[in-house]
Design a protein around this motif. Structure first.
Motif, PDB file in Angstrom:
ATOM      1  N   ALA A  87       0.829  -1.209   0.000  1.00  0.00           N
ATOM      2  CA  ALA A  87       0.000   0.000   0.000  1.00  0.00           C
ATOM      3  C   ALA A  87       0.860   1.254   0.000  1.00  0.00           C
ATOM      4  CB  ALA A  87      -0.934  -0.009   1.203  1.00  0.00           C
ATOM      5  N   VAL A  88       1.918   1.261   0.782  1.00  0.00           N
ATOM      6  CA  VAL A  88       2.825   2.413   0.806  1.00  0.00           C
ATOM      7  C   VAL A  88       3.501   2.582  -0.557  1.00  0.00           C
ATOM      8  CG1 VAL A  88       4.976   3.282   1.823  1.00  0.00           C
ATOM      9  CG2 VAL A  88       3.182   2.359   3.289  1.00  0.00           C
ATOM     10  N   ALA A  89       3.934   1.487  -1.160  1.00  0.00           N
ATOM     11  CA  ALA A  89       4.558   1.559  -2.485  1.00  0.00           C
ATOM     12  C   ALA A  89       3.567   2.057  -3.526  1.00  0.00           C
ATOM     13  CB  ALA A  89       5.103   0.192  -2.884  1.00  0.00           C
ATOM     14  N   THR A  90       2.323   1.624  -3.432  1.00  0.00           N
ATOM     15  CA  THR A  90       1.303   2.046  -4.389  1.00  0.00           C
ATOM     16  C   THR A  90       1.046   3.540  -4.288  1.00  0.00           C
ATOM     17  OG1 THR A  90       0.273  -0.131  -4.213  1.00  0.00           O
ATOM     18  CG2 THR A  90      -1.054   1.612  -5.187  1.00  0.00           C
ATOM     19  N   ALA A 128       0.451  -6.848  -6.896  1.00  0.00           N
ATOM     20  CA  ALA A 128       1.028  -7.463  -5.699  1.00  0.00           C
ATOM     21  C   ALA A 128       0.065  -7.342  -4.516  1.00  0.00           C
ATOM     22  CB  ALA A 128       2.365  -6.817  -5.358  1.00  0.00           C
ATOM     23  N   GLY A 129      -0.626  -6.222  -4.411  1.00  0.00           N
ATOM     24  CA  GLY A 129      -1.607  -6.047  -3.337  1.00  0.00           C
ATOM     25  C   GLY A 129      -2.760  -7.024  -3.474  1.00  0.00           C
ATOM     26  N   ALA A 130      -3.203  -7.240  -4.696  1.00  0.00           N
ATOM     27  CA  ALA A 130      -4.277  -8.213  -4.921  1.00  0.00           C
ATOM     28  C   ALA A 130      -3.803  -9.621  -4.536  1.00  0.00           C
ATOM     29  CB  ALA A 130      -4.726  -8.180  -6.371  1.00  0.00           C
ATOM     30  N   ALA A 131      -2.582  -9.963  -4.902  1.00  0.00           N
ATOM     31  CA  ALA A 131      -2.049 -11.281  -4.549  1.00  0.00           C
ATOM     32  C   ALA A 131      -1.905 -11.422  -3.033  1.00  0.00           C
ATOM     33  CB  ALA A 131      -0.695 -11.499  -5.237  1.00  0.00           C
ATOM     34  N   ALA A 132      -1.436 -10.359  -2.371  1.00  0.00           N
ATOM     35  CA  ALA A 132      -1.300 -10.406  -0.912  1.00  0.00           C
ATOM     36  C   ALA A 132      -2.670 -10.525  -0.246  1.00  0.00           C
ATOM     37  CB  ALA A 132      -0.566  -9.163  -0.414  1.00  0.00           C
TER      38      ALA A 132
END
Length: 111
Positions: free
Chosen positions: A10-13, A79-83
């Protein structure tokens, strides 16, 4: 662990989105005043040739930064969806283990 991964993603996004926004603002600022709205639409449509024609070569580093930030943003969303899927699977696994213990409490006390 999955919660920490989601927080990092989330921070990276958000960071990538802010970098892309700043690059877009710099791109539009370099275009002539009469073509700024056109540049916004060209930027959204990835028509960078039109932007280069209007603003010149000075806009090239900002276009590269915009592209890279957009790529990082999209990868972070994936990556967020996968996490999120991993976190859901972990929660589902924990729920089944809890239900198994509740269904047969005597076996858990014997071990």
């Amino acid at each position: 662990m999955a919660v920490a991964l989601i927080a990092i993603v989330a921070v990276a996004t958000v960071g990538a989105w802010l970098v892309a926004l700043m690059a877009a603002l710099q791109i539009v600022a370099l275009t002539p005043a009469g073509q700024r709205w056109k540049s916004w639409f060209a930027l959204g449509g990835w028509r960078f040739g039109e932007i280069r024609a209007a603003a010149g070569a000075a806009v090239e580093p900002h276009i590269r930064r915009y592209r890279m930030a957009f790529l990082v943003f999209m990868l972070a969303v994936i990556a967020g969806a996968a996490a999120g899927i991993l976190l859901g699977a972990e929660q589902q696994n924990n729920t089944h283990e809890d239900q198994a213990v509740l269904a047969n409490p005597s076996s858990s006390l014997e071990s």
